[in-house]
Design a protein around this motif. Sequence first.
Motif, PDB file in Angstrom:
ATOM      1  N   ARG A   1       4.553  10.961  -4.334  1.00  0.00           N
ATOM      2  CA  ARG A   1       4.887   9.756  -3.558  1.00  0.00           C
ATOM      3  C   ARG A   1       5.754   8.851  -4.401  1.00  0.00           C
ATOM      4  NH1 ARG A   1       3.521  12.512   0.538  1.00  0.00           N
ATOM      5  NH2 ARG A   1       1.314  13.054   0.631  1.00  0.00           N
TER       6      ARG A   1
ATOM      7  N   ASP B   1       1.039  16.391  -4.151  1.00  0.00           N
ATOM      8  CA  ASP B   1       1.764  15.399  -3.368  1.00  0.00           C
ATOM      9  C   ASP B   1       2.521  14.475  -4.300  1.00  0.00           C
ATOM     10  OD1 ASP B   1       0.642  16.130  -0.794  1.00  0.00           O
ATOM     11  OD2 ASP B   1      -1.245  15.404  -1.629  1.00  0.00           O
TER      12      ASP B   1
ATOM     13  N   ILE C   1      -2.246  -0.463  -8.815  1.00  0.00           N
ATOM     14  CA  ILE C   1      -1.403   0.420  -9.632  1.00  0.00           C
ATOM     15  C   ILE C   1      -0.758  -0.353 -10.779  1.00  0.00           C
ATOM     16  CG2 ILE C   1       0.766   0.188  -8.376  1.00  0.00           C
ATOM     17  CD1 ILE C   1       0.787   3.377  -8.606  1.00  0.00           C
TER      18      ILE C   1
ATOM     19  N   ARG D   1      -7.620  16.873  -5.790  1.00  0.00           N
ATOM     20  CA  ARG D   1      -6.264  17.052  -5.271  1.00  0.00           C
ATOM     21  C   ARG D   1      -5.343  16.114  -6.036  1.00  0.00           C
ATOM     22  NH1 ARG D   1      -3.837  18.868  -0.120  1.00  0.00           N
ATOM     23  NH2 ARG D   1      -1.717  18.080  -0.188  1.00  0.00           N
ATOM     24  N   SER D   2      -4.212  16.657  -6.420  1.00  0.00           N
ATOM     25  CA  SER D   2      -3.314  15.912  -7.282  1.00  0.00           C
ATOM     26  C   SER D   2      -2.255  15.178  -6.478  1.00  0.00           C
ATOM     27  CB  SER D   2      -2.652  16.898  -8.247  1.00  0.00           C
ATOM     28  OG  SER D   2      -1.653  16.253  -8.966  1.00  0.00           O
ATOM     29  N   VAL D   3      -2.082  13.884  -6.753  1.00  0.00           N
ATOM     30  CA  VAL D   3      -0.999  13.110  -6.149  1.00  0.00           C
ATOM     31  C   VAL D   3      -0.301  12.382  -7.282  1.00  0.00           C
ATOM     32  CG1 VAL D   3      -0.371  11.337  -4.473  1.00  0.00           C
ATOM     33  CG2 VAL D   3      -2.447  12.694  -4.123  1.00  0.00           C
ATOM     34  N   SER D   4       1.010  12.418  -7.289  1.00  0.00           N
ATOM     35  CA  SER D   4       1.677  11.641  -8.319  1.00  0.00           C
ATOM     36  C   SER D   4       2.538  10.559  -7.697  1.00  0.00           C
ATOM     37  CB  SER D   4       2.492  12.553  -9.235  1.00  0.00           C
ATOM     38  OG  SER D   4       3.544  13.127  -8.510  1.00  0.00           O
ATOM     39  N   ILE D   5       2.551   9.414  -8.364  1.00  0.00           N
ATOM     40  CA  ILE D   5       3.399   8.306  -7.929  1.00  0.00           C
ATOM     41  C   ILE D   5       4.276   7.977  -9.111  1.00  0.00           C
ATOM     42  CG2 ILE D   5       3.484   5.918  -7.190  1.00  0.00           C
ATOM     43  CD1 ILE D   5       0.732   6.307  -5.985  1.00  0.00           C
TER      44      ILE D   5
ATOM     45  N   LYS E   1       0.840  -1.187   0.000  1.00  0.00           N
ATOM     46  CA  LYS E   1       0.000   0.000   0.000  1.00  0.00           C
ATOM     47  C   LYS E   1       0.873   1.235   0.000  1.00  0.00           C
ATOM     48  CE  LYS E   1      -0.603   0.197   4.999  1.00  0.00           C
ATOM     49  NZ  LYS E   1      -1.542   0.222   6.115  1.00  0.00           N
ATOM     50  N   ILE E   2       0.343   2.258  -0.601  1.00  0.00           N
ATOM     51  CA  ILE E   2       1.138   3.475  -0.758  1.00  0.00           C
ATOM     52  C   ILE E   2       0.379   4.627  -0.130  1.00  0.00           C
ATOM     53  CG2 ILE E   2       2.170   5.037  -2.442  1.00  0.00           C
ATOM     54  CD1 ILE E   2       1.765   2.458  -4.390  1.00  0.00           C
ATOM     55  N   PHE E   3       1.044   5.345   0.753  1.00  0.00           N
ATOM     56  CA  PHE E   3       0.405   6.492   1.400  1.00  0.00           C
ATOM     57  C   PHE E   3       0.232   7.611   0.373  1.00  0.00           C
ATOM     58  CE2 PHE E   3       0.970  10.658   3.501  1.00  0.00           C
ATOM     59  CZ  PHE E   3      -0.203  10.654   4.246  1.00  0.00           C
ATOM     60  N   LEU E   4      -0.976   8.145   0.277  1.00  0.00           N
ATOM     61  CA  LEU E   4      -1.221   9.231  -0.670  1.00  0.00           C
ATOM     62  C   LEU E   4      -1.252  10.573   0.035  1.00  0.00           C
ATOM     63  CD1 LEU E   4      -3.943   7.714  -3.022  1.00  0.00           C
ATOM     64  CD2 LEU E   4      -1.480   7.845  -3.380  1.00  0.00           C
ATOM     65  N   THR E   5      -2.239  10.728   0.922  1.00  0.00           N
ATOM     66  CA  THR E   5      -2.347  11.977   1.668  1.00  0.00           C
ATOM     67  C   THR E   5      -3.343  11.732   2.797  1.00  0.00           C
ATOM     68  OG1 THR E   5      -2.730  14.360   1.449  1.00  0.00           O
ATOM     69  CG2 THR E   5      -4.226  12.930   0.254  1.00  0.00           C
TER      70      THR E   5
END
Lengths: 105, 807
Positions: free
Chosen positions: B800, B798, A105, A19-23, A4-8
């Motif tokens: 990650r 964010d 993912i 809200r934008s999150v990039s991995i 699992k990956i922490f997003l926010t």
Amino acid sequence: MTKKIFLTTADALLPQIGRSVSIGNQKIALFQLSDGRITAIEDYCPLTGGPVLEGTVSGEYLYEPLRDYKISLLDGRIQDLDEGQLKVYELLLEDGDIYLKGASI
Amino acid sequence: MREHLVLIGNGMAGVRLVEEILERDPERYDITIIGKECYPNYNRIMLSNVLQNKMTVDEIITNPYTWYEENNITLINEDPAVGVDTANKTVTCEKGLKIPYDKLVFATGSHPFILPIPGSQKHGVVAFRTIDDTAEMMEAAGKHKKAVVIGGGLLGLEAAKGLQLQGMDVTIVHLAKWLMETQLDERAGKLLQGDLEAQGLKFLLEYATTEILGDERVTGLRFKDGTTIDTDLVVMSIGIRPAAELAREAGLEVNRGIVVNDFMETNLPEIYAIGECVEHDGKTYGLVAPLFEQGKVLADVLTGIEAKPYQGSKTFTSLKVSGCDLYSAGNIMDTEGMQSIEAFDGVNRNYKKVFIKDNRIEGIVLYGETADGNRYYNMMKKGQEIADLQSIAILQAAGEEAGSDDVVSWDDDETVCGCNGVTKGDIIRGIRDKGLTNVAEVGKVTKAGTSCGKCKPQVQTLLEHELGEGVTASTGICSCTDLNRDQVMTQIYAKHLTTSSDVFRELHFSNPEGCAKCRPAVNFYLNVAFPTEHKDERQSRYVNERMHANIQKDGTFSVIPRMRGGQTNPQQLLQIAKVAEKYSVPLVKVTGSQRIGLYGVKKQDLPAIWKELDMVSAQAYAKAFRSVKTCVGKNFCRFGTQDSMGLGIKLEERFEFIDTPHKFKVGVSACPRSCVESGVKDFGIICVENGYQIYIGGNGGTEVKEAQLLTTVETEEEVIEYCGALLQYYRETGIYAERTAPWVERLGFEAVKHILSDAAKRKDLIEALDVATAVKRKDPWHEIVGDRDIQEKLYSIDRRELVTVGD
């Protein structure tokens, strides 16, 4: 074993505003619906080739900003044209933290 | 095995035929289309819109490559057919390909006619027929100044207007005594010329060109009378001739065009022809409607359906140039036995002439007001007797005329969309069988209204007649409701609704949270109705207004700080330069409204940039009171009569950060030379020796509208008072996203003037404006710079990394 990956955190979201999150190089748009549910969708519309993050959220749908296509935030399907689908990510919520289920993912 | 249908020509007529065949019997043929150009099928009629910047090339592609794939059509492009062997039934292409056929269709179109005069092969001499021609014209416009269009017909005028909009100085050379002489009579032709001259086009009528001058590239023209004109580009638009060479070589009967019978059959078996390349009953056609009618007949023939014989087409014309509406159909020559009914309204530059023979309409010329065109056209097609009809009614009250409503009484086989040959019956069937509920859907399914668009009001009327309240989009403010702006507003007041969710619930919107169209509109209406009670809903704002920056196509933003009246100083410039350098801003540009814009700014840099600039937002992204453009004024300019820049700054300070239904642009010129173009502003001032002329409702955008003179006042204070009153009246009565030009037109200029001329009303309006905006007039950038929470939630991204965490 699930990764699992922490997003926010949930309190970092504004209702109905993306809200934008990039991995790595994947861009994900997180949304909190008016009923409190949180969803995550790839920030790329296959029909416009543009981002969807800044669209208008209504119920469980998003009107993307470039051509107003109506997209389900639950399954990613583009509604009116009945064609095209955005990737939807599975989330885990733990103590107000939002994680991405690694498998999605 | 399926038969092989080969189509020579990948243009509008041929591809429409294929569509008609696929609709009737998609399994019938293996289809091959042979084309010369390097594009899929496109709508040639719309090239003038491309040239006039109204559409892009992508938008005029009617059948993209995927359409060919999906329908299993083999497209041989950029490889024209060069030979047909009718004995062995094969077609040979330029690159040597040999294609066998069972059925062969010629849809080879036409060639533009090029004057056979010396110099016509020089560089810079073009026709106007293809995407490539259009691209060449646009490229020439980028490099050169002067253009001449030879030919004052429909296409020539559209080309001329397009080149003018591309920035060229354009002269039209025409052989006849008036423009469009085959479609217009002299009076309408002169009206058209007058209006086009007012738009800046120049004309040389009754001029015959004898030579094109220049070495490699054209430099000018010589006329029959020996005079010359300088030019860098020549567009020949003097007509077309059927492209029938290949057919002639193959042994088909050819006169002016390929001769066909009433079933589009040529003189040889299994070979057919349609479109501009054919001659039917002695006539050739260069308009789109006949091509489509022919396509339907041939599609019936080729799929074994009993076809109604083609009996020739009655054609009509309209011109795609803003501000010059005209309509022409049928026979408009004053020949033996022809009578006419004519009405000329010199005040509004409207002209109608109907040509009558044996009590029936034979021809129509309309200029200015053209809404009746379709009605007359259908009377002409039906051969309806006109004896019972009133011939002329002058100064009728509004609403009394027949207008577009009578489409309801038409027969099902009457044509509503002439461009695409769509009948009333087609549209009604679409509405009933396929559940179409708005004009756009009707267009998608039937093609009605998708070419020139003039029949859209009639499509709307049919929808309303069929569905009543069920029509979507155009009656209500969006597809969530049938209520229009006034109805929504009335209910907001009556029920004292103060939040969007109240509105959606109480007014039974089909979408409980609205859509992207009504959300910002309702938010604005609430803001106007209950300014102190309604809390602005950030999530209902369009992205630019939510982020307080204009989103660019790649997702970056622009930053445009306010410089009141267009005035700046060295400190500001240094500050802007420092910020641009520090944040590696990709583009710094002076904007159209005298500000400096930083473009390509990353979202996450916005708050820091605003903070470091320490300037306020110009709101160049908002539906709001925008920047005031000014000239330098009497303190520096020799012609200036007043301190225009000072007044501009005062106006901006007084009204900045006020929301309006659409953007509200202001200009102050210090003299009638109007360097700031006050004549196309929502609120424009032209200073004169004894005061200030106030103009309202101008627009320099998509549809250019000249502002109208409201009044002349003596002091700056009065200017500010009028501006405030207009702003508030526009806020209170405007439809969201309606600019002042259509707003003034909708309310009536005299009605708006009446309100604003009343000193007591002005006072009330300004008071209301001040109450409404007292708390809300704030610079949004400073609010965000001072609010870390919002910065974090709205502007941060964010990042990650993929890290494995044990579950």
